[in-house]
Design a protein around this motif. Structure first.
Motif, PDB file in Angstrom:
ATOM      1  N   ARG A  36      -4.877   2.372 -10.362  1.00 46.75           N
ATOM      2  CA  ARG A  36      -4.425   1.326 -11.296  1.00 46.75           C
ATOM      3  C   ARG A  36      -4.467  -0.054 -10.626  1.00 46.75           C
ATOM      4  O   ARG A  36      -3.759  -0.294  -9.652  1.00 46.75           O
ATOM      5  CB  ARG A  36      -3.019   1.626 -11.796  1.00 46.75           C
ATOM      6  N   SER A  49       3.371   1.377  -5.089  1.00 42.42           N
ATOM      7  CA  SER A  49       3.959   0.122  -4.603  1.00 42.42           C
ATOM      8  C   SER A  49       3.517  -0.243  -3.180  1.00 42.42           C
ATOM      9  O   SER A  49       3.881  -1.314  -2.692  1.00 42.42           O
ATOM     10  CB  SER A  49       5.474   0.255  -4.618  1.00 42.42           C
ATOM     11  N   LEU A  88       8.557   5.586  -4.175  1.00 42.74           N
ATOM     12  CA  LEU A  88       9.406   6.271  -3.201  1.00 42.74           C
ATOM     13  C   LEU A  88      10.406   5.278  -2.657  1.00 42.74           C
ATOM     14  O   LEU A  88      10.083   4.100  -2.500  1.00 42.74           O
ATOM     15  CB  LEU A  88       8.558   6.713  -2.004  1.00 42.74           C
ATOM     16  N   ASP A 124      -5.208   2.885  -5.043  1.00 42.56           N
ATOM     17  CA  ASP A 124      -4.630   3.489  -6.247  1.00 42.56           C
ATOM     18  C   ASP A 124      -5.624   3.238  -7.369  1.00 42.56           C
ATOM     19  O   ASP A 124      -6.430   2.296  -7.296  1.00 42.56           O
ATOM     20  CB  ASP A 124      -3.286   2.819  -6.564  1.00 42.56           C
TER      21      ASP A 124
HETATM   22  C1  SAM Z   1       3.955   9.109  -7.489  1.00 44.54           C
HETATM   23  S1  SAM Z   1       3.042   7.649  -7.630  1.00 44.54           S
HETATM   24  C2  SAM Z   1       2.977   7.024  -5.994  1.00 44.54           C
HETATM   25  C3  SAM Z   1       4.146   6.171  -5.708  1.00 44.54           C
HETATM   26  C4  SAM Z   1       4.078   5.504  -4.353  1.00 44.54           C
HETATM   27  N1  SAM Z   1       4.218   6.433  -3.266  1.00 44.54           N
HETATM   28  C5  SAM Z   1       5.168   4.427  -4.243  1.00 44.54           C
HETATM   29  O1  SAM Z   1       6.034   4.518  -3.377  1.00 44.54           O
HETATM   30  O2  SAM Z   1       5.150   3.518  -5.061  1.00 44.54           O
HETATM   31  C6  SAM Z   1       1.416   8.236  -7.867  1.00 44.54           C
HETATM   32  C7  SAM Z   1       0.353   7.149  -7.949  1.00 44.54           C
HETATM   33  O3  SAM Z   1      -0.919   7.794  -8.088  1.00 44.54           O
HETATM   34  C8  SAM Z   1      -1.756   6.944  -8.850  1.00 44.54           C
HETATM   35  N2  SAM Z   1      -2.876   7.739  -9.388  1.00 44.54           N
HETATM   36  C9  SAM Z   1      -2.907   8.588 -10.444  1.00 44.54           C
HETATM   37  N3  SAM Z   1      -4.115   9.146 -10.588  1.00 44.54           N
HETATM   38  C10 SAM Z   1      -4.905   8.658  -9.586  1.00 44.54           C
HETATM   39  C11 SAM Z   1      -6.251   8.866  -9.190  1.00 44.54           C
HETATM   40  N4  SAM Z   1      -7.055   9.679  -9.874  1.00 44.54           N
HETATM   41  N5  SAM Z   1      -6.717   8.211  -8.094  1.00 44.54           N
HETATM   42  C12 SAM Z   1      -5.907   7.370  -7.407  1.00 44.54           C
HETATM   43  N6  SAM Z   1      -4.606   7.108  -7.740  1.00 44.54           N
HETATM   44  C13 SAM Z   1      -4.112   7.754  -8.826  1.00 44.54           C
HETATM   45  C14 SAM Z   1      -0.827   6.373  -9.906  1.00 44.54           C
HETATM   46  O4  SAM Z   1      -1.338   5.160 -10.417  1.00 44.54           O
HETATM   47  C15 SAM Z   1       0.490   6.209  -9.132  1.00 44.54           C
HETATM   48  O5  SAM Z   1       0.632   4.895  -8.648  1.00 44.54           O
END
Ligand code: SAM
Length: 365
Positions: A258, A199, A172, A256
């Motif tokens: 990852r 992030s 974001l 998160d």
């Molecule tokens: C849209 S991004 C979030 C971006 C964040 N708001 C930023 O500003 O960087 C969605 C995030 O959800 C994480 N994600 C996906 N599946 C997940 C899960 N089952 N549990 C936790 N995190 C997960 C991904 O690794 C990713 O970093």
């Protein structure tokens, strides 16, 4: 008194307006993505420093109504004191926008403005262009035949803070993350949790809001190179901003799934000076939410549209149910227009753009 324009993302204008009013500046006009106000010279430093939701602060050099032919336009641009505004040796970029005006051809507006500026400068026969340093951006705005000649005081967009290491997916923008924290209604003493932290931007912005830290404290602004702006101005405004910081303790968590993303978010937080104030962990959102059943959530789950490897649909369904079944407060930003129908909870919806994507911030009522 001088006149200024703050540019904003669509639908963030109300938040920007409030921040301008907080400084007791007089708002003269609000349009889509644009807030005009008048203030003293100190606003150049102050509003760049307190740039929580807006993108660029423009100083309005001159405004003129009913400019409908290029001769008049040339004369007005030519008459400005360009030797004052353009430091010697600087590259000049002239950008133009035209809205519902007789002078609508952008490239001609740019070309004529450059010709007029060159003619009025004695120290140099031509403008140096297309370099990425020592740049001054002059922006021409024609709006319903009103001409505004403006200087970009910020340089890079103000949403770019300084702390962020960009390795996460679909991060974001910092100003959108800050807006979500405000729109969520979070009261700073409650624990706040971002369970899809990427992030780490939401958590970092939340801490800056809770501590009332001016977001621009550690970045550079274009106006710092201008010799008609006093060097002390920024130092004074920084001191003033420091005196307004709170030193409370806040509980902010971010996780998160990852690992590499969490490590990168930790580095950004540490760069921001918050290494020990945000608790990061690597875990699945379900596990995280089980522990945080009565906390405040501000999150940006995977969208599906942008990141298709995660089970975006399953995640949205699960989240809607957990909001319905527990005392979890707060909300999520999502482009899923069906989100409300997935559970049985009422949300307050607020439209936002995340990049080019139309989203809603769904705040649990
Ligand atoms: C849209 S991004 C979030 C971006 C964040 N708001 C930023 O500003 O960087 C969605 C995030 O959800 C994480 N994600 C996906 N599946 C997940 C899960 N089952 N549990 C936790 N995190 C997960 C991904 O690794 C990713 O970093």
């Amino acid at each position: 008194m001088y006149n200024y324009l703050l540019t904003s993302s669509l639908w963030l204008e109300a938040l920007v307006k409030k921040e301008v009013q907080k400084q007791w500046y007089e708002i003269t006009e609000v349009q889509d993505k644009a807030i005009y106000f008048s203030a003293g010279e100190e606003a150049i430093a102050r509003m760049n420093l307190w740039s929580r939701f807006w993108n660029v602060l423009y100083f309005i050099v001159w405004a003129a109504k009913r400019v409908r032919d290029f001769d008049a336009y040339f004369d007005i641009v030519y008459q400005q004191d360009w030797r004052k505004y353009i430091p010697e040796g600087f590259e000049v970029v002239v950008n133009a926008t035209s809205i519902k005006s007789e002078l609508w051809a952008i490239s001609t507006l740019q070309w004529v403005a450059k010709k007029a500026i060159v003619k009025s400068l004695v120290w140099e026969g031509k403008l140096r262009e297309n370099s990425d340093k020592w740049v001054i951006e002059i922006r021409i705005l024609m709006d319903n035949d009103t001409l505004r000649i403006m200087l970009n005081t910020s340089g890079d967009g103000l949403h770019r803070r300084w702390y962020r290491e960009l390795t996460g997916q679909a991060p974001l923008k910092e100003n959108i993350a800050a807006a979500l924290v405000i729109l969520s209604g979070w009261k700073y003493k409650q624990p706040l949790y971002d369970v899809f932290c990427g992030s780490g931007t939401i958590a970092i912005e939340a801490l800056m809001i809770a501590k009332n830290i001016a977001p621009g404290m550690k970045r550079r602004f274009a106006f710092q190179d201008w010799n008609w702006i006093s060097r002390e101005l920024l130092d004074e405004e920084k001191k003033r901003a420091e005196s307004k910081q709170f030193d409370g303790e806040y509980k902010i968590y971010a996780s998160d799934i990852r690992k590499e993303v969490v490590e990168s978010a930790k580095r950004s937080a540490s760069f921001a000076g918050f290494a020990s104030e945000i608790e990061f962990s690597c875990q699945d959102y379900k596990e995280a939410l089980r522990k945080a059943s009565s906390w405040y959530i501000v999150s940006n789950p995977p969208y599906g549209i942008r990141l298709d490897e995660d089970d975006a649909e399953g995640i949205h369904t699960w989240l809607a149910e957990i909001f319905a079944q527990t005392d979890i407060q707060g909300g999520i930003i999502s482009s899923d227009l069906e989100f409300e129908k997935r559970g049985k909870t009422k949300f307050k919806k607020r439209k936002l753009y995340n990049g080019w994507e139309m989203c809603y911030f769904y705040r649990k009522l």
